[in-house]
Design an enzyme around this catalytic site. Structure first.
Site, PDB file in Angstrom:
ATOM      1  CE1 TYR A 165      10.637   2.835   8.994  1.00  0.00           C
ATOM      2  CE2 TYR A 165       8.895   2.568   7.389  1.00  0.00           C
ATOM      3  CZ  TYR A 165      10.180   2.944   7.700  1.00  0.00           C
ATOM      4  OH  TYR A 165      10.994   3.439   6.731  1.00  0.00           O
ATOM      5  CE  LYS A 204      14.824  -0.662   7.611  1.00  0.00           C
ATOM      6  NZ  LYS A 204      13.462  -0.503   8.120  1.00  0.00           N
ATOM      7  CG  ASP A 249       7.044  -4.630  10.737  1.00  0.00           C
ATOM      8  OD1 ASP A 249       8.106  -5.275  10.766  1.00  0.00           O
ATOM      9  OD2 ASP A 249       6.970  -3.463  10.288  1.00  0.00           O
ATOM     10  NE  ARG A 294       4.673  -7.089 -13.845  1.00  0.00           N
ATOM     11  CZ  ARG A 294       3.710  -7.671 -14.593  1.00  0.00           C
ATOM     12  NH1 ARG A 294       2.845  -8.485 -14.038  1.00  0.00           N
ATOM     13  NH2 ARG A 294       3.631  -7.398 -15.874  1.00  0.00           N
TER      14      ARG A 294
END
Ligand SMILES: *Cc1c(COP(=O)(O)O)cnc(C)c1O
Length: 382
Positions: free
Chosen positions: A99, A197, A172, A47
């Site tokens: 978005y 993406k 973004d 982690r």
């Protein structure tokens, strides 16, 4: 190093023990220690850090001209860690055309935690400036936007945010990718990606990223990620890293095909309006030409002369090479109905206000042969 070389080699080195050219998928949760608190190598628990994720994070930092990259379990997990830098009473100014999932997180999760959100059209810089005040802690820009392809001038927004020392300016950069646009070079503090993406590029992984130049900000974001756990697993890290190695080649073709599809639709009698920053008729074309270098991307939206939702729905039922599906940025062409699919989480009145109409179709133009793509659009429009 130039971008095309960085996409392949940036931050990368042969694996030390075997010379393996690609980093192995270190599919492990933990790492042995020789004495309590003294791990064998640099790693303790996945982690906090994992070598395959580190390889990806160094590639991310390299392609965005940052000093630190962080890989998350999704684009939204990346955004979530940015929001965790804020406190109740803080204010956020975000683009009005966001978005859908980002809008949902801001308006339905973090506004409940006492953070105030303003949504504004940042093509209007005066409107942004009017909202800035001493409580503003974060300015969130998506450019080009989804699905309206509006552009904010990153350099000009940075000039405004820099007047306030405590404001973080995040971009973004999912739609443009660092091949076309590098926000950190234009004055942004944080770049965020849905690596699902274009960075991944093959529709086979959900992943997110943050990249920063400032070391201290990088530490704070890593702390938020480590303390709340939205990290990317080793196999998914490997897939995104593999995708990045062909980012420049893919985006080049996405841009070529995107431009041709936009021009084709623009000339089609059944099409009312085409939203593509590469068209000279696009209201923000000048900003696009200034800040997107080498093309205008593969995302194209359009509406129908009839203005009818049914026409958009029928068109989407008829496409064959384009797949009707959510998401974008993969090698295969996808088509989507924003109002019914990706942007359904935005209330109808809000959608109408920003201009997401029910007859709007959004295309993610892939890297197939352009002749096949145009023929497919032709038969579906007919
Ligand atoms: C998909 C997307 C996101 C969210 O990313 P996930 O990986 O789906 O969590 C954020 N911003 C933009 C522009 C996107 O297209």
């Amino acid at each position: 190093m130039k971008f095309n070389t960085k996409a392949i080699h940036g931050g990368q080195h042969h694996e030390k023990v075997t010379g393996s050219v690609m980093p192995p998928v270190f599919q492990t949760s933990t790492f042995a220690q020789v004495s309590p608190g003294k791990p064998v190598g640099e790693y303790e628990y996945s982690r906090a850090a994992n070598p395959t994720r580190t390889a990806l994070e160094e590639a991310l930092a390299s392609i965005e001209n940052g000093t630190r990259g962080l890989a998350f379990s999704s684009g939204l997990a990346a955004t979530d860690s940015v929001l965790k830098l804020l406190k109740p009473g803080d204010e956020v100014i975000a683009m009005d055309d966001l978005y859908g999932g980002t809008y949902r997180m801001f308006s339905r999760i973090y506004s409940e935690f006492g953070i105030k959100f303003h949504f504004v059209d940042m093509t209007d810089l005066a409107a942004l400036e009017a909202l800035m005040n001493e409580k503003t802690k974060l300015v969130w820009v998506e450019t080009p936007t989804n699905p309206l392809m509006k552009l904010a001038d990153i350099e000009e927004v940075a000039k405004i945010t820099k007047k306030y020392p405590n404001v973080i300016f995040a971009v973004d950069n999912t739609f443009a990718t660092p091949y076309l646009q590098r926000p950190l070079d234009l004055g942004a503090d944080i770049v965020m990606h849905s690596a699902t993406k274009y960075l991944g590029g093959h529709s086979d992984v959900i992943a997110g990223a943050l990249i920063v130049k400032d070391k201290e900000l990088g530490e704070k974001l890593h702390f938020a990620q480590f303390a709340t756990g939205g990290t990317l697993g080793p196999m998914d890290s490997y897939l995104v890293l593999r995708g990045i190695k062909t980012l420049h080649l893919r985006v080049q073709r996405h841009c070529e095909n995107g431009q041709k599809v936009a021009e084709y639709l623009n000339a089609h009698p059944a099409v009312a309006r085409v939203y593509y920053p590469g068209l000279e008729s696009h209201p923000n074309h000048a900003i696009a030409a200034k800040q997107m270098k080498g093309g205008f991307g593969g995302m194209v939206s359009f509406t129908f002369v009839s203005g009818q939702k049914q026409d958009a729905v029928h068109f989407l039922e008829k496409v064959k090479v384009f797949t009707l599906a959510e998401s974008l940025g993969g090698v295969e062409s996808l088509a989507n109905h924003p109002a019914l699919m990706t942007h359904a989480s935005i209330p109808a009145e809000k959608r109408a206000e920003v201009g997401i109409t029910d007859d709007m179709v959004r295309l993610s133009v892939g890297v197939e042969d352009i002749e096949d793509l145009l023929q497919d659009l032709e038969q579906a429009l007919r």
